[in-house]
Write a protein that holds these residues in place. Sequence first.
Motif, PDB file in Angstrom:
ATOM      1  N   UNK A 318     138.262  82.876  46.503  1.00  0.00           N
ATOM      2  CA  UNK A 318     138.607  81.950  45.417  1.00  0.00           C
ATOM      3  C   UNK A 318     139.762  81.071  45.863  1.00  0.00           C
ATOM      4  N   UNK A 319     139.510  79.787  46.197  1.00  0.00           N
ATOM      5  CA  UNK A 319     140.614  78.940  46.659  1.00  0.00           C
ATOM      6  C   UNK A 319     141.685  78.737  45.592  1.00  0.00           C
ATOM      7  N   UNK A 344     155.647  76.320  54.455  1.00  0.00           N
ATOM      8  CA  UNK A 344     154.319  76.651  54.965  1.00  0.00           C
ATOM      9  C   UNK A 344     153.424  77.185  53.859  1.00  0.00           C
ATOM     10  N   UNK A 345     153.948  78.107  53.059  1.00  0.00           N
ATOM     11  CA  UNK A 345     153.138  78.683  51.973  1.00  0.00           C
ATOM     12  C   UNK A 345     152.772  77.610  50.935  1.00  0.00           C
ATOM     13  N   UNK A 346     153.720  76.733  50.603  1.00  0.00           N
ATOM     14  CA  UNK A 346     153.435  75.722  49.589  1.00  0.00           C
ATOM     15  C   UNK A 346     152.431  74.689  50.081  1.00  0.00           C
ATOM     16  N   UNK A 347     152.503  74.331  51.335  1.00  0.00           N
ATOM     17  CA  UNK A 347     151.504  73.390  51.870  1.00  0.00           C
ATOM     18  C   UNK A 347     150.125  74.049  51.914  1.00  0.00           C
ATOM     19  N   UNK A 348     150.098  75.341  52.259  1.00  0.00           N
ATOM     20  CA  UNK A 348     148.828  76.064  52.199  1.00  0.00           C
ATOM     21  C   UNK A 348     148.293  76.095  50.769  1.00  0.00           C
ATOM     22  N   UNK A 349     149.186  76.260  49.794  1.00  0.00           N
ATOM     23  CA  UNK A 349     148.764  76.304  48.390  1.00  0.00           C
ATOM     24  C   UNK A 349     148.082  74.992  48.000  1.00  0.00           C
ATOM     25  N   UNK A 350     148.644  73.868  48.415  1.00  0.00           N
ATOM     26  CA  UNK A 350     148.039  72.571  48.114  1.00  0.00           C
ATOM     27  C   UNK A 350     146.678  72.460  48.797  1.00  0.00           C
ATOM     28  N   UNK A 354     143.038  72.007  46.926  1.00  0.00           N
ATOM     29  CA  UNK A 354     142.181  70.841  47.169  1.00  0.00           C
ATOM     30  C   UNK A 354     140.737  71.240  47.431  1.00  0.00           C
ATOM     31  N   UNK A 355     140.515  72.482  47.871  1.00  0.00           N
ATOM     32  CA  UNK A 355     139.148  72.960  48.087  1.00  0.00           C
ATOM     33  C   UNK A 355     138.480  73.383  46.786  1.00  0.00           C
ATOM     34  N   UNK A 361     145.549  73.411  38.726  1.00  0.00           N
ATOM     35  CA  UNK A 361     146.136  74.200  39.811  1.00  0.00           C
ATOM     36  C   UNK A 361     146.579  73.302  40.952  1.00  0.00           C
ATOM     37  N   UNK A 362     145.784  72.287  41.266  1.00  0.00           N
ATOM     38  CA  UNK A 362     146.174  71.344  42.321  1.00  0.00           C
ATOM     39  C   UNK A 362     147.453  70.622  41.936  1.00  0.00           C
TER      40      UNK A 362
END
Length: 490
Positions: A318-319, A344-350, A354-355, A361-362
């Motif tokens: 689940x993205x 790093x974690x926050x950029x991964x979250x974005x 986006x997926x 959430x985005x």
Amino acid sequence: MTSPSPSPVDMAFALLREGRAVDAQEVMVREVRAVEARHGRGSPEWAAVQCDYGHVLLNSDQMDQAVECYREACSGPPPADPEGYKDRLTYRMNLGMALQLAGRLDEAEAELRHNLRERQGFYGREHPGYAFALEVLADVLMRGGKTHEAREAIEETVGNFWRNGHEKVAGALAVRAEIMKTAGMDGTPFTGLEQLPDEIIAVMAEAVLNRIDRADPRVGMALLRDLVAALEARLGPDHQATLNTLSVLANLGRNSGDQTGRVDALRRVVAAYDRQGRVEDSVSALMGLALALTDSGDREGGLGAYQDARARADRLGSPELTSQVLCNWGLVLAEAERFAEAEQRMREAVAYAQRGADHEMLGRAQIALGLFLQHRGRLDEARQIVEAGLAVMDPAHPDAIIGRSHLGAIHQGESCGCGALGDTLSAAFRDFVLARLPADLLSGLDVNIVDGEFKVEVQLNREPAPDELDHLNRVMNAATAEFRRRVLAS
């Protein structure tokens, strides 16, 4: 075979669920006018639609306005036919409940005592129809500090429903439990319920949880501890009613500072979900546990819980859920001043958001990243990301309000916009109102927040028509309720 068209009140509640309180009210205003034109003011049909309108207002947190609708439904001479009279009894009970929710306890007590006299004459004192209003009166008496009278009223209510085999005994038992705890009774109020089926016990637990927000915090904590013990003994530690109660107990622990109890409750919830193989639910519980551990001073334990939650979310595929875990994880890392890992974690979250298909959430992930970058002094990057987040979010969402306040600070070259939140709330309130009024109606609209409440001054550009004035008042009331609920209480 075609399904029937939704009724106006059904459409109004659908609009409320979408956060469109003003549109919901407009639907009901049109229906009130249509019914008045067809059947006349004061007719049974008109009273029924006034009651429906009151329900819509009550569910949009406009208590005083709901009171007036219920009062209108009770106006005029009592109906002569039994069914119409029963409806009138319901309308008056609704009026008492709305007065209670509005904090007008003396008026609520007077209306409910009037209602009980009418119900005794119509149903008799042993009928469940009498106990319906007696339960509400017991609640009002408790909130007014009259715990002895409240206890007498609720014991009669429970006895009535019990003798009649009525399912509303579950809600009455919830009220009785709170009254007993409020009165300082020793021991648990959840005894002597062995004859009740499991489903009634579960409904009683839900009724207790629905009341907790309005209970004294100390009473609420004691009540939930007793309820957890009773549910574990009766329904087991993995029953959803037990888990729901533990989750609410953890939330109260956060607010009251009982971090140890909060952590213990959430560990029990996670363990129960693991035993049942409910991975998605365990991820949500783990995020709560991670925050609880961090708040209790065990930051490393909290970070470990986020790592566990992220691994589980990845397995689910689940993205959106993974994005939520990563965003929260990044915020804790930022508080620990582990800035490279946080980014790093926050950029991964974005990237994960986006997926997915959840725009909210985005937007939340983008705003969290943007604020992090702003606080690090990287204003150009922050501006672009916050603007992207705001573009996909409901403007009244709390995260959007915070993002907008920080965006204003970014435009002024400041690395923090936390202090501008009040101005942003006022601006959002103003935008909410102006978007729902004729463009030429107002020449000015001043909005300020004083002691946590919106104070509004309106300057008219022209004399409004009566319908426009009514609409203006509805918009103002809806805006006040909406922003109080969704922003100030968040």
